[in-house]
Design an enzyme around this catalytic site. Structure first.
Site, PDB file in Angstrom:
ATOM      1  N   HIS A 305       6.692   2.013 -27.393  1.00  0.00           N
ATOM      2  CA  HIS A 305       6.593   1.716 -28.823  1.00  0.00           C
ATOM      3  C   HIS A 305       5.270   2.266 -29.334  1.00  0.00           C
ATOM      4  O   HIS A 305       4.245   2.093 -28.689  1.00  0.00           O
ATOM      5  CB  HIS A 305       6.632   0.204 -29.068  1.00  0.00           C
ATOM      6  CG  HIS A 305       7.983  -0.303 -29.393  1.00  0.00           C
ATOM      7  ND1 HIS A 305       8.467  -0.332 -30.673  1.00  0.00           N
ATOM      8  CD2 HIS A 305       8.965  -0.776 -28.602  1.00  0.00           C
ATOM      9  CE1 HIS A 305       9.698  -0.817 -30.656  1.00  0.00           C
ATOM     10  NE2 HIS A 305      10.029  -1.090 -29.412  1.00  0.00           N
ATOM     11  N   ARG A 328       6.130  -0.491 -40.845  1.00  0.00           N
ATOM     12  CA  ARG A 328       6.118   0.888 -41.337  1.00  0.00           C
ATOM     13  C   ARG A 328       7.312   1.125 -42.253  1.00  0.00           C
ATOM     14  O   ARG A 328       7.190   1.751 -43.303  1.00  0.00           O
ATOM     15  CB  ARG A 328       6.155   1.870 -40.167  1.00  0.00           C
ATOM     16  CG  ARG A 328       4.791   2.094 -39.533  1.00  0.00           C
ATOM     17  CD  ARG A 328       4.906   2.910 -38.262  1.00  0.00           C
ATOM     18  NE  ARG A 328       5.487   2.139 -37.161  1.00  0.00           N
ATOM     19  CZ  ARG A 328       6.369   2.588 -36.291  1.00  0.00           C
ATOM     20  NH1 ARG A 328       6.806   3.822 -36.382  1.00  0.00           N
ATOM     21  NH2 ARG A 328       6.837   1.809 -35.332  1.00  0.00           N
TER      22      ARG A 328
END
Ligand SMILES: Cc1cc2nc3c(=O)[nH]c(=O)nc-3n(C[C@H](O)[C@H](O)[C@H](O)COP(=O)(O)OP(=O)(O)OC[C@H]3O[C@@H](n4cnc5c(N)ncnc54)[C@H](O)[C@@H]3O)c2cc1C
Ligand SMILES: *[C@@H]1O[C@H](CO)[C@@H](O)[C@H](O)[C@H]1NC(C)=O
Length: 526
Positions: A305, A328
């Protein structure tokens, strides 16, 4: 003589007291009780447990795979001795936060999904090139389609088993990336699915007289008979170093190796050596299987990640929390140590991780990390309020007025705000700006943004021991190793290039149950 036996008595007493205290503390935290190994005959510092009427099924690891196996072995009439090296059971499973996949469940139907026949295809697509190459005979020939078939076809009964037989609330179904249909189940309450499933299962197992759990008990080798069959384990008490030999059929469920950053991970993925992880930092137990001849597949397939939080209170920690992708997605941006954007934040995990790892690194001891700022404007902060509360509470993120940011970061914020206003990102081609609404220039200086430091982390290891649809571990020539089953993240061949979210809890239940039932069946046939 007398001295020795006296000392032994006192020692045994002390161990007993320590065990009792641990037991009490333990009962308080989890609400179950368990036995500690009895100390009986002693020779050469090896302690042999008293023989039970029949040999137990030995389960190694108390994550979801181990607990599922234990439950099924008990149901089939076997005794179970579960060995866990940590002080508390639950492994990484207890931390799972999204849920467990099931296709065709009544919870899915309640949501209006009448038919879900796409789970197999979704899994094959996600397994990608590794699945295709295996089908073309280019890699070790474990029967991947058979494993995926078993995983997906048994997913409905896995979820219903947890809900109906164990009593876990899994009534909420959500869509996750890579799934063409919502099929990831969790509870309606506040308790995350991993904790809900593990604590409920432990409570259930604790009610069974034939169940024995030893914590702080680390399995250090598998015992092999002359014909190559596994006939038991040797384990060591983590608290006092005493060694024990235990005979029985073995279900091996010790989890993956993402937390073994400078060991097995470094061996199979040198580029990821020393990277922090969402998994507990622990040496992997794969070597125990290697020692009995097990084959391994896809060991270099590791889920990374791009964003794990760097905790300002402990920046060098190897164990880190995931900064959810939604931060995000809803409008957050990433800035380098120099306060500049460097990537389209909406790119895949691999692309964003790689872009970060090309920046100058900022290592902390043996932990490799990078100096990246995750910044959310007020619109993105509002859209992710549900997550932010926890991150702000933990100190992973903080709210700051734009005017209090460094001049480089203010410049980057203005530049990006202008990009969003113009509607095209000439720098990196981002197309989705989420809920970003901050305007460029002096007008934004009193506005509050949310900022935190992030760095790439490992999360899951797709590869592992070769095994078949009966959860038997496969040795050289893909021949099953007798007396040995495996389930959970230790196994390989299902996920290929990439694991679908929610499918690892599922593999724990599906193959854990199979392993437990098969091992119990083998005991009964002796
Ligand atoms: C933060 C986080 C969130 C996640 N969320 C999800 C999710 O929502 N859905 C999903 O499907 N997956 C999720 N995953 C992945 C999933 O939780 C794991 O892949 C899965 O729980 C692995 O289960 P397991 O039983 O194989 O191993 P674990 O749960 O890791 O348990 C293995 C146990 O074995 C013990 N052990 C190891 N070696 C030995 C030894 N030699 N002797 C004795 N004991 C030993 C370990 O101490 C550990 O307790 C998440 C993972 C993390 C880290
Ligand atoms: C894999 O298993 C399926 C049954 O699930 C079978 O039809 C197929 O022939 C197997 N493939 C190989 C290569 O053994």
């Amino acid at each position: 003589m007398l001295m020795i036996s006296l000392r032994r008595c006192i020692l045994t007493l002390l161990v007993g007291i320590a065990a009792a205290i641990l037991g009490i503390v333990y009962q308080r935290t989890i609400g179950i009780s368990f036995d500690f190994p009895n100390i009986f005959s002693q020779s050469n510092n090896i302690i042999t447990s008293p023989q039970m009427a029949s040999k137990p099924v030995i389960v190694v690891g108390s994550g979801l795979a181990g607990l599922s196996a234990a439950h099924e072995a008990l149901r089939a009439g076997a005794k179970v001795h579960l060995l866990e090296r940590a002080l508390k059971p639950g492994g990484n499973s207890i931390k799972a936060s999204s849920g467990i996949n099931g296709a065709g469940t009544r919870f899915q139907k309640a949501l209006g999904v009448e038919l879900d026949d796409k789970f197999y295809d979704d899994t094959v697509r996600s397994a990608g090139q590794r699945f295709r190459e295996a089908a073309e005979g280019k890699s070790l020939n474990v029967n991947r389609s058979q494993l995926i078939e078993a995983l997906t076809r048994r997913s409905e009964s896995a979820v219903h088993w947890l809900a109906d037989e164990i009593g876990v609330d899994l009534s909420v179904v959500a869509p996750l990336g890579g799934h063409s249909i919502p099929r990831t189940h969790r509870g309606a309450g506040q308790t995350p699915p991993g904790a809900a499933i593990i604590t409920t299962l432990l409570k259930k197992l604790g009610e069974d007289q034939n169940f024995q759990l030893s914590t702080s008990a680390e399995v250090v080798s598998l015992d092999v008979a002359a014909d190559g069959a596994v006939k038991g384990v040797r384990y060591v008490s983590v608290s006092d170093g005493a060694k024990y030999d235990l005979e029985g059929h073995v279900v091996f469920a010790p989890g993956g190796f993402a937390g073994d950053a400078n060991g097995l991970l470094a061996k199979h993925r040198p580029d990821l050596a020393g990277i922090p992880s969402t998994n507990e930092a622990k040496p992997a137990s794969h070597g125990l299987l290697d020692a009995v001849g097990a084959e391994f597949v896809d060991m270099d397939s590791v889920q990374v990640h791009p964003t794990g939080f760097v905790d300002p209170k402990d920046p060098g920690a190897t164990y880190k929390f995931l900064a959810a992708e939604v931060l995000r997605g809803e409008g957050g941006i990433l800035l380098s140590g120099e306060g500049k954007r460097f990537v389209n934040e909406m790119e895949t995990r691999e692309v964003v991780s790689k872009a970060i790892m090309e920046l100058p690194s900022q290592d902390s001891g043996s932990t490799r990390q990078w100096d990246v700022t995750l910044l959310l404007d007020p619109g993105a902060c509002e859209a992710t309020a549900g997550h932010l509360g926890f991150y702000l509470f933990k100190g992973f993120m903080e709210k700051k007025k734009v005017k209090d940011l460094s001049p480089q970061v203010i410049e980057a914020v203005d530049r990006y705000a202008a990009t969003v206003a113009a509607g095209t990102d000439a720098d990196f081609g981002r197309r989705n700006f989420g809920h970003w609404r901050l305007v460029p220039g002096e007008a934004n200086r009193e506005e509050e943004v949310c900022v935190g430091k992030v760095t790439p982390i490992t999360h899951f290891t797709m590869g592992g021991a070769a095994f078949n649809e009966k959860a038997q571990v496969l040795g050289r020539g893909l021949v099953p190793v007798k007396g040995l089953w495996a389930a959970g993240e230790i196994t390989g061949g299902i996920h290929g290039d990439n694991r679908l979210g929610g499918s690892s809890l599922l593999e724990c239940v599906v193959f854990g149950r199979i392993a437990g039932a098969e091992a119990a069946k083998a005991v009964a046939q002796e």
